[in-house]
Design a protein around this motif. Structure first.
Motif: not given
Length: 167
Positions: A94-113
């Motif tokens: 879950a921590e890794v998923r959370g960090y991945r979500a943070m990256v996706l948000r920064r990339l503008g991939r909001l639905d994936e985030a």
């Protein structure tokens, strides 16, 4: 003197240094060490495989250095490792998923985030609520705070709304 001999003596200290620099907000210096380690260890496939999966600190350092593609690469590899070695509902995954979500948000991939945050946050909060406050490490609490702050940023946007600016 082989790459493996170098790694056995220097690798743990360098990783600790990356963690410390990233925590201190010196991400550019941390990224320089990560890149140097990857260059040196790339000749040894066994060590590159281990380090190549990334760490939460490498993901955060890359994010803070605006190297989002590198952060995404590390988060994808680390998530693959976590899924293979822990359950999907394990705190570490879950921590890794959370960090991945943070990256996706920064990339503008909001639905994936949003999807990644939705998978991570319930596990993180359930585990944190079940844990005695004295059992939670400062590092774990800080990582949870980073994830939750980023999730709030996704929900309310960069400017916030009314009282949300004060959160």
């Amino acid at each position: 003197f082989t790459v493996s001999a170098y790694a056995n003596r220097q690798y743990p200290a360098r990783i600790t240094r990356v963690d410390t620099l990233t925590a201190a907000g010196r991400a550019l210096q941390a990224v320089a060490i990560i890149d140097s380690l990857r260059e040196k260890l790339g000749a040894d496939s066994r060590l590159e495989e281990g380090f190549g999966q990334g760490t939460l600190s490498s993901i955060r350092a890359y994010m803070l250095s605006n190297r989002h593609q590198d952060a995404l690469r590390d988060s994808d590899r680390l998530l693959h490792y976590a899924m293979a070695n822990f359950k999907g509902d394990h705190y570490r995954t879950a921590e890794v998923r959370g960090y991945r979500a943070m990256v996706l948000r920064r990339l503008g991939r909001l639905d994936e985030a949003r999807t990644a945050f939705a998978a991570a946050i319930p596990v993180l909060l359930e585990s944190s609520n079940a844990m005695d406050r004295q059992q939670a490490s400062a590092a774990r609490t800080t990582r949870l705070r980073f994830i939750l702050e980023d999730y709030l940023h996704l929900l309310v946007g960069p400017k916030g709304t009314g009282a949300a600016k004060d959160i």
